[in-house]
Design an enzyme around this catalytic site. Structure first.
Site, PDB file in Angstrom:
ATOM      1  N   GLY A 165       0.768  -1.181  -0.003  1.00 58.56           N
ATOM      2  CA  GLY A 165      -0.001   0.076   0.180  1.00 58.56           C
ATOM      3  C   GLY A 165       0.695   1.286  -0.076  1.00 58.56           C
ATOM      4  N   GLU A 181      15.642  -1.119   7.094  1.00 52.74           N
ATOM      5  CA  GLU A 181      16.691  -2.222   7.022  1.00 52.74           C
ATOM      6  C   GLU A 181      16.902  -2.977   8.267  1.00 52.74           C
ATOM      7  OE1 GLU A 181      16.564   0.484   3.526  1.00 52.74           O
ATOM      8  OE2 GLU A 181      16.795   0.736   5.594  1.00 52.74           O
ATOM      9  N   CYS A 234      -2.031  -0.355  -7.928  1.00 49.42           N
ATOM     10  CA  CYS A 234      -0.578   0.342  -8.279  1.00 49.42           C
ATOM     11  C   CYS A 234       0.091   0.105  -9.404  1.00 49.42           C
ATOM     12  CB  CYS A 234       0.350  -0.106  -7.059  1.00 49.42           C
ATOM     13  SG  CYS A 234       0.404  -2.040  -6.905  1.00 49.42           S
TER      14      CYS A 234
END
Length: 448
Positions: A148, A174, A220
């Site tokens: 999203g 990360e 998307c």
């Protein structure tokens, strides 16, 4: 299966054939692919070891990350919940799945049915809204998978405030092994001026399918806008209008907008006077049924919100250029998209698009199809997202690749230990350059 059709209609009004094409069928394909490949994915991979280390072997062994959290999205809530779940389970992880609260029917369907088929100690479904999502983020996870759009800065600040975070490094995605897929990139489609009727017909059908086909553009990877030469634009508009009329003969073939908030957001895009003046087809809005007609706009202002933000709906701007090659600079001047689509026979243009632009993926002469190929990674770059999944890439995403080295006591090289001298330095030079002949001669004292 019939229950799933009702679920998909209840959330966004998808026709059951569209729901099978975009979600159920895709998942069947992905599961079958994973079942056929999982033994190969799990197998240790031997790697090269230089001769100087003989007898030594080395391999990469995949192992589970641990317990992972999956947030799914509302536009393809079944696919975007279960597709990453396939990879997480194949990799051996425990999973908590948080379906989107904007697709309540699908969320309830998953909460009721997943425990029937999967061990509830290994996979749990947690329902709820943003508050539940925040509570989940306060817990420690070995990976967080998010599909999203979210504000990276706000997400990072939230992590800083979360308990158990002791230093700034812990606040980076990360550091948490977090993979996030943000659908903010505007996916352009570059349309060359085809000369044959067949090429034009196929191109326009694929453009219409790639824009309004997936959840009425609420995807998307849906085409966000078109880039076309000025002279070809009027022809393209008429072809698009005819194809829309041919494809969408009933309102049920176009998904509705997910909720009132997104309906009003899309409506505001069209209320800009200059944008409204650029409408060449469509524009009809039905607030009661959350329906917006497929809409074509020609050259809306480039600084208008419809051209600066991801549309995520059934509105299609067309931007004209002097020559199609100018499309490369147009795309480069904007944030990196999730996908660049290009319809052309021009091999030079194709080569330039691949080499001179940056995007999550590039697809020539079709749309959406890249999402269906299990052998390809799916993911974005820059503002369009980071991380990749699908097929083995999902398995790798939820795995730690552990290096394993096995060494024998058969040989030992004392030149790697102090006290140091020039002889040891020379042996190290030969060893690191893999010059084994000189190494052996020098080691035996046959070369100075």
């Amino acid at each position: 299966m019939e229950e799933d059709w009702r679920v998909r209609w209840g959330d966004v009004g998808k026709h059951h054939v569209e729901a099978f094409r975009d979600e159920v069928g895709v998942l069947i394909k992905s599961i079958d692919f994973a079942l056929g490949e999982i033994k190969r994915w799990m197998a240790p991979q031997r790697v090269w070891v230089p001769m100087v280390a003989f007898p030594t072997t080395a391999e990469v062994v995949p192992e589970p990350l641990g317990v992972v959290l999956i947030f799914s999205c509302w536009n393809f809530p079944l696919n975007l919940s279960l597709e990453p779940l396939i990879g997480a389970i194949c990799a051996g992880n425990g999973v908590v799945l948080k379906p989107s609260e904007l697709a309540p029917a699908t969320s309830q369907f998953l909460a009721c049915n997943i425990p029937k088929y999967l061990d509830s100690k290994a996979v749990k479904v947690v329902q709820g809204g943003a508050e539940v999502g925040q509570q989940l983020l306060e817990l420690k996870w070995d990976k967080i998978f998010f599909t999203g759009w979210f504000n990276m800065h706000r997400f990072s600040l939230f992590l800083r405030r979360s308990p158990g975070r002791t230093n700034c490094d812990d606040c980076s995605c990360e550091a948490f092994n977090t993979s996030c897929y943000r659908s903010r990139g505007k996916c352009p489609a570059i349309i060359d001026s085809f000369t044959t009727a067949k090429d034009r017909k196929v191109t326009v059908e694929r453009v219409v399918g790639g824009k309004w086909g997936p959840c009425a553009g609420q995807a998307c990877i849906a085409i966000d806008y078109l880039l076309v030469e000025e002279e070809f634009a009027p022809v393209l508009v008429e072809l698009l209008k005819a194809t829309i009329a041919k494809f969408f003969t009933a309102r049920e073939y176009v998904s509705r907008i997910v909720n009132k908030h997104h309906f009003e957001r899309l409506s505001r895009l069209l209320e800009d006077k200059e944008v409204a003046a650029s409408i060449k087809h469509g524009g009809l809005r039905d607030p009661e049924n959350l329906f917006i007609e497929p809409t074509i706009l020609l050259n809306p202002p480039l600084d208008a919100e419809i051209m600066t933000e991801e549309i995520f709906g059934p509105l299609l701007p067309i931007i004209t250029l002097k020559k199609i090659e100018d499309s490369i600079e147009f795309v480069r001047a904007r944030p990196k998209p999730l996908v660049i689509y290009a319809f052309t026979h021009n091999e030079t243009l194709k080569k330039r698009i691949v080499e001179e632009t940056s995007s999550g993926s590039v697809t020539f002469n079709d749309a959406i199809i890249q999402f269906l190929l299990d052998a390809l990674p799916f993911g974005g770059i820059g503002q369009s997202g980071f991380g990749q999944y699908h097929g083995k890439y999902s398995f790798d995403l939820f795995s730690h690749r552990k290096s394993v080295v096995r060494r024998s006591f058969l040989t030992e090289f004392s030149f790697r230990y102090p006290p140091w001298d020039e002889r040891k330095l020379q042996l190290l030079r030969y060893a690191y350059s893999f010059d084994y002949v000189r190494f052996v001669l020098y080691f035996l004292g046959l070369k100075r």
